[in-house]
Write a protein that holds these residues in place. Structure first.
Motif, mmCIF file in Angstrom:
data_model
loop_
_atom_site.group_PDB
_atom_site.id
_atom_site.type_symbol
_atom_site.label_atom_id
_atom_site.label_comp_id
_atom_site.label_asym_id
_atom_site.label_seq_id
_atom_site.Cartn_x
_atom_site.Cartn_y
_atom_site.Cartn_z
ATOM 1 N N VAL A 51 45.365 34.652 35.011
ATOM 2 C CA VAL A 51 44.240 34.980 34.151
ATOM 3 C C VAL A 51 43.347 35.945 34.920
ATOM 4 O O VAL A 51 42.988 35.693 36.066
ATOM 5 N N TRP A 52 43.003 37.052 34.283
ATOM 6 C CA TRP A 52 42.150 38.064 34.895
ATOM 7 C C TRP A 52 40.716 37.828 34.443
ATOM 8 O O TRP A 52 40.460 37.645 33.263
ATOM 9 N N ILE A 53 39.770 37.871 35.383
ATOM 10 C CA ILE A 53 38.368 37.601 35.080
ATOM 11 C C ILE A 53 37.519 38.750 35.600
ATOM 12 O O ILE A 53 37.622 39.133 36.769
ATOM 13 N N MET A 61 31.449 46.198 37.805
ATOM 14 C CA MET A 61 32.362 45.116 37.426
ATOM 15 C C MET A 61 33.490 45.028 38.450
ATOM 16 O O MET A 61 34.020 46.050 38.874
ATOM 17 N N VAL A 62 33.818 43.807 38.813
ATOM 18 C CA VAL A 62 34.987 43.575 39.660
ATOM 19 C C VAL A 62 35.898 42.610 38.918
ATOM 20 O O VAL A 62 35.444 41.835 38.078
ATOM 21 N N THR A 63 37.166 42.691 39.226
ATOM 22 C CA THR A 63 38.138 41.830 38.558
ATOM 23 C C THR A 63 38.839 40.974 39.595
ATOM 24 O O THR A 63 39.300 41.473 40.618
ATOM 25 N N VAL A 64 38.882 39.681 39.314
ATOM 26 C CA VAL A 64 39.646 38.749 40.138
ATOM 27 C C VAL A 64 40.668 38.079 39.228
ATOM 28 O O VAL A 64 40.577 38.174 38.003
ATOM 29 N N GLN A 65 41.638 37.431 39.827
ATOM 30 C CA GLN A 65 42.670 36.766 39.030
ATOM 31 C C GLN A 65 42.966 35.392 39.604
ATOM 32 O O GLN A 65 42.816 35.175 40.805
ATOM 33 N N VAL A 115 37.291 30.297 37.203
ATOM 34 C CA VAL A 115 35.983 30.964 37.326
ATOM 35 C C VAL A 115 35.161 30.580 36.110
ATOM 36 O O VAL A 115 35.614 30.673 34.981
ATOM 37 N N ARG A 116 33.938 30.122 36.385
ATOM 38 C CA ARG A 116 32.987 29.824 35.301
ATOM 39 C C ARG A 116 31.742 30.666 35.514
ATOM 40 O O ARG A 116 31.178 30.662 36.593
ATOM 41 N N GLN A 117 31.358 31.400 34.489
ATOM 42 C CA GLN A 117 30.151 32.215 34.564
ATOM 43 C C GLN A 117 29.138 31.656 33.576
ATOM 44 O O GLN A 117 29.469 31.357 32.442
#
Length: 118
Positions: A51-53, A61-65, A115-117
Motif C-alpha cells: 500500500v502506497w501512502i 509530498m513524500v510517498t512511503v509504502q 500509517v495513520r494520519q
C-alpha cells in the motif's frame, strides 16, 4: 492344508482392509491439504500486498509504502517527534506535520505496517 488356507485368507483380508483404510485416509487428506494450502496462500497474499501512502511533510509530498524498512522511512521523513516501543518487534513513530496534523507509523519486525494520519 486348511490352516494354510485360513492363514492365507486372514492375511489377504487384513492386507485388503489396510489398503482400503489407507485409501480412505488419502481421500480425506488430499482435500484438507489443498484447503490449507489455499488459505495460507491467501494469507500470504494479504501480507505482501503493498500500500502506497502519501504524506505532506510541509516541504512537499513524500510517498512511503507498507513493507518498507524503518531506516528507509527515517531517511525520507527524518527523525520522529516521538517513538513508542510496544515490544521487541513492534514500534510506533509519530510525526508532527504542518497544520497541526500528525502521522502515526507502525513498524513490525523493522518494516512499515500501517500509517495513520489525523
Amino acid at each position: 492344508m486348511d490352516t494354510n488356507k485360513n492363514k492365507f485368507l486372514k492375511i489377504g483380508v487384513g492386507s485388503l482392509l489396510i489398503v482400503i483404510a489407507i485409501y480412505i485416509l488419502f481421500l480425506m487428506a488430499v482435500p484438507l491439504i489443498a484447503y490449507y494450502r489455499a488459505v495460507n496462500k491467501a494469507k500470504e497474499a494479504e501480507k505482501t500486498e503493498t500500500v502506497w501512502i502519501d504524506i505532506n511533510t510541509g516541504n512537499g509530498m513524500v510517498t512511503v509504502q507498507t513493507g518498507m524498512p524503518k531506516d528507509s522511512v527515517l531517511k525520507i521523513l527524518g527523525q520522529p517527534s516521538s517513538s513508542n516501543f510496544g515490544n521487541r518487534f513492534h514500534e510506533s513513530c509519530e510525526y508532527d506535520l504542518p497544520g497541526h496534523k500528525r502521522a502515526l507509523l507502525d513498524f513490525n519486525d523493522g518494516k512499515l505496517e500501517e500509517v495513520r494520519q489525523y
